[in-house]
Design a protein around this motif. Structure first.
Motif, PDB file in Angstrom:
ATOM      1  N   THR A  81      67.316  40.958  29.640  1.00 25.85           N
ATOM      2  CA  THR A  81      68.770  40.942  29.492  1.00 25.85           C
ATOM      3  C   THR A  81      69.193  41.963  28.445  1.00 25.85           C
ATOM      4  O   THR A  81      68.601  42.046  27.378  1.00 25.85           O
ATOM      5  CB  THR A  81      69.270  39.545  29.046  1.00 25.85           C
ATOM      6  OG1 THR A  81      68.815  38.574  29.982  1.00 25.85           O
ATOM      7  CG2 THR A  81      70.777  39.497  28.967  1.00 25.85           C
ATOM      8  N   LEU A  82      70.226  42.718  28.783  1.00 33.05           N
ATOM      9  CA  LEU A  82      70.790  43.680  27.846  1.00 33.05           C
ATOM     10  C   LEU A  82      72.241  43.290  27.618  1.00 33.05           C
ATOM     11  O   LEU A  82      72.975  43.038  28.567  1.00 33.05           O
ATOM     12  CB  LEU A  82      70.711  45.099  28.426  1.00 33.05           C
ATOM     13  CG  LEU A  82      71.276  46.210  27.565  1.00 33.05           C
ATOM     14  CD1 LEU A  82      70.460  46.362  26.284  1.00 33.05           C
ATOM     15  CD2 LEU A  82      71.276  47.520  28.334  1.00 33.05           C
ATOM     16  N   ARG A  83      72.648  43.225  26.347  1.00 36.66           N
ATOM     17  CA  ARG A  83      74.011  42.833  25.991  1.00 36.66           C
ATOM     18  C   ARG A  83      74.558  43.848  25.002  1.00 36.66           C
ATOM     19  O   ARG A  83      73.869  44.236  24.061  1.00 36.66           O
ATOM     20  CB  ARG A  83      74.005  41.448  25.356  1.00 36.66           C
ATOM     21  CG  ARG A  83      75.343  40.970  24.915  1.00 36.66           C
ATOM     22  CD  ARG A  83      75.218  39.581  24.242  1.00 36.66           C
ATOM     23  NE  ARG A  83      76.444  39.222  23.606  1.00 36.66           N
ATOM     24  CZ  ARG A  83      76.784  39.511  22.358  1.00 36.66           C
ATOM     25  NH1 ARG A  83      75.968  40.167  21.574  1.00 36.66           N
ATOM     26  NH2 ARG A  83      77.939  39.137  21.859  1.00 36.66           N
ATOM     27  N   ALA A  84      75.809  44.275  25.230  1.00 38.51           N
ATOM     28  CA  ALA A  84      76.448  45.223  24.318  1.00 38.51           C
ATOM     29  C   ALA A  84      77.928  44.884  24.203  1.00 38.51           C
ATOM     30  O   ALA A  84      78.550  44.464  25.178  1.00 38.51           O
ATOM     31  CB  ALA A  84      76.283  46.645  24.826  1.00 38.51           C
ATOM     32  N   VAL A  85      78.469  45.058  23.013  1.00 46.12           N
ATOM     33  CA  VAL A  85      79.897  44.853  22.777  1.00 46.12           C
ATOM     34  C   VAL A  85      80.501  46.211  22.431  1.00 46.12           C
ATOM     35  O   VAL A  85      80.015  46.905  21.538  1.00 46.12           O
ATOM     36  CB  VAL A  85      80.152  43.831  21.649  1.00 46.12           C
ATOM     37  CG1 VAL A  85      81.637  43.700  21.374  1.00 46.12           C
ATOM     38  CG2 VAL A  85      79.553  42.475  22.017  1.00 46.12           C
ATOM     39  N   LEU A  86      81.544  46.587  23.180  1.00 40.67           N
ATOM     40  CA  LEU A  86      82.210  47.872  23.001  1.00 40.67           C
ATOM     41  C   LEU A  86      83.688  47.656  22.720  1.00 40.67           C
ATOM     42  O   LEU A  86      84.259  46.636  23.113  1.00 40.67           O
ATOM     43  CB  LEU A  86      82.086  48.719  24.273  1.00 40.67           C
ATOM     44  CG  LEU A  86      80.688  48.969  24.816  1.00 40.67           C
ATOM     45  CD1 LEU A  86      80.772  49.620  26.186  1.00 40.67           C
ATOM     46  CD2 LEU A  86      79.896  49.828  23.861  1.00 40.67           C
ATOM     47  N   ASN A  87      84.314  48.615  22.062  1.00 34.07           N
ATOM     48  CA  ASN A  87      85.759  48.589  21.863  1.00 34.07           C
ATOM     49  C   ASN A  87      86.436  49.227  23.069  1.00 34.07           C
ATOM     50  O   ASN A  87      85.888  50.145  23.677  1.00 34.07           O
ATOM     51  CB  ASN A  87      86.139  49.352  20.592  1.00 34.07           C
ATOM     52  CG  ASN A  87      85.615  48.672  19.352  1.00 34.07           C
ATOM     53  OD1 ASN A  87      85.695  47.460  19.209  1.00 34.07           O
ATOM     54  ND2 ASN A  87      85.045  49.451  18.456  1.00 34.07           N
ATOM     55  N   TYR A  88      87.631  48.729  23.390  1.00 30.97           N
ATOM     56  CA  TYR A  88      88.394  49.324  24.484  1.00 30.97           C
ATOM     57  C   TYR A  88      89.885  49.202  24.197  1.00 30.97           C
ATOM     58  O   TYR A  88      90.313  48.426  23.343  1.00 30.97           O
ATOM     59  CB  TYR A  88      88.057  48.653  25.828  1.00 30.97           C
ATOM     60  CG  TYR A  88      88.816  47.371  26.069  1.00 30.97           C
ATOM     61  CD1 TYR A  88      90.027  47.378  26.775  1.00 30.97           C
ATOM     62  CD2 TYR A  88      88.364  46.155  25.581  1.00 30.97           C
ATOM     63  CE1 TYR A  88      90.741  46.203  26.980  1.00 30.97           C
ATOM     64  CE2 TYR A  88      89.066  44.989  25.789  1.00 30.97           C
ATOM     65  CZ  TYR A  88      90.255  45.014  26.492  1.00 30.97           C
ATOM     66  OH  TYR A  88      90.971  43.860  26.684  1.00 30.97           O
ATOM     67  N   SER A  89      90.668  49.979  24.928  1.00 27.42           N
ATOM     68  CA  SER A  89      92.120  49.865  24.901  1.00 27.42           C
ATOM     69  C   SER A  89      92.632  50.331  26.258  1.00 27.42           C
ATOM     70  O   SER A  89      91.892  50.899  27.058  1.00 27.42           O
ATOM     71  CB  SER A  89      92.727  50.713  23.776  1.00 27.42           C
ATOM     72  OG  SER A  89      92.462  52.083  23.991  1.00 27.42           O
ATOM     73  N   VAL A  90      93.906  50.063  26.511  1.00 25.24           N
ATOM     74  CA  VAL A  90      94.554  50.562  27.719  1.00 25.24           C
ATOM     75  C   VAL A  90      95.634  51.524  27.258  1.00 25.24           C
ATOM     76  O   VAL A  90      96.522  51.147  26.498  1.00 25.24           O
ATOM     77  CB  VAL A  90      95.147  49.411  28.568  1.00 25.24           C
ATOM     78  CG1 VAL A  90      95.884  49.975  29.777  1.00 25.24           C
ATOM     79  CG2 VAL A  90      94.047  48.450  29.004  1.00 25.24           C
ATOM     80  N   GLU A  91      95.509  52.785  27.669  1.00 30.09           N
ATOM     81  CA  GLU A  91      96.460  53.822  27.269  1.00 30.09           C
ATOM     82  C   GLU A  91      96.933  54.564  28.514  1.00 30.09           C
ATOM     83  O   GLU A  91      96.107  55.003  29.318  1.00 30.09           O
ATOM     84  CB  GLU A  91      95.801  54.804  26.298  1.00 30.09           C
ATOM     85  CG  GLU A  91      95.347  54.148  25.001  1.00 30.09           C
ATOM     86  CD  GLU A  91      94.556  55.083  24.105  1.00 30.09           C
ATOM     87  OE1 GLU A  91      94.554  56.313  24.335  1.00 30.09           O
ATOM     88  OE2 GLU A  91      93.914  54.574  23.167  1.00 30.09           O
ATOM     89  N   ASP A  92      98.233  54.664  28.663  1.00 29.05           N
ATOM     90  CA  ASP A  92      98.834  55.350  29.816  1.00 29.05           C
ATOM     91  C   ASP A  92      98.296  54.814  31.138  1.00 29.05           C
ATOM     92  O   ASP A  92      98.049  55.573  32.077  1.00 29.05           O
ATOM     93  CB  ASP A  92      98.607  56.864  29.736  1.00 29.05           C
ATOM     94  CG  ASP A  92      99.263  57.479  28.508  1.00 29.05           C
ATOM     95  OD1 ASP A  92     100.365  57.026  28.137  1.00 29.05           O
ATOM     96  OD2 ASP A  92      98.669  58.402  27.916  1.00 29.05           O
TER      97      ASP A  92
END
Length: 129
Positions: A77-88
């Protein structure tokens, strides 16, 4: 003559609107999405199946989890937490954990609980869980 110009303009407008990207909101993304397959082309002909989910949270983080189906894999199992946003109307997410580089992904199709997301190098065919 006027009718011909109007008809031509209408057809061009219709053709461009059919190929328009889907404008995303954070509400569209929130929750867990199953990645059904990943492909380098829009048709999904050169695809590979994945056992991966992306969970989008209100706090601007997304968690990706992948289960490896190969019994000889070094990790299951591979787990990663990333930042995101919604732009335009587009998803802007961290390209990799611990990196500051961001990548922009565009929804090229979204209907109910199905979505096709085009990121810089791949298309993701997704179903909301």
């Amino acid at each position: 003559m006027q009718l011909t110009k109007l008809s031509t303009f209408s057809l061009l407008f219709f053709a461009f609107s059919v190929n328009a990207d889907v404008q995303l909101t954070q509400a569209d993304l929130l929750g867990t999405w199953q990645i059904d397959k990943e492909s380098v082309d829009r048709e999904g002909t050169k695809s590979r199946s994945l056992n991966t989910t992306w969970t989008f949270r209100e706090d601007g983080t997304m968690e990706g989890k992948s289960q490896e189906s190969d019994v000889h894999a070094r990790i299951d199992t591979l787990r990663a937490v990333l930042n995101y946003s919604v732009e335009d109307g587009k998803l802007v997410k961290q390209a990799a954990p611990g990196r500051s580089r961001m990548e922009t992904c565009t929804a090229i199709e979204k209907e109910n609980d199905k979505m096709i997301l085009k990121c810089p190098s791949n298309y993701f065919f997704m179903t909301k869980k």
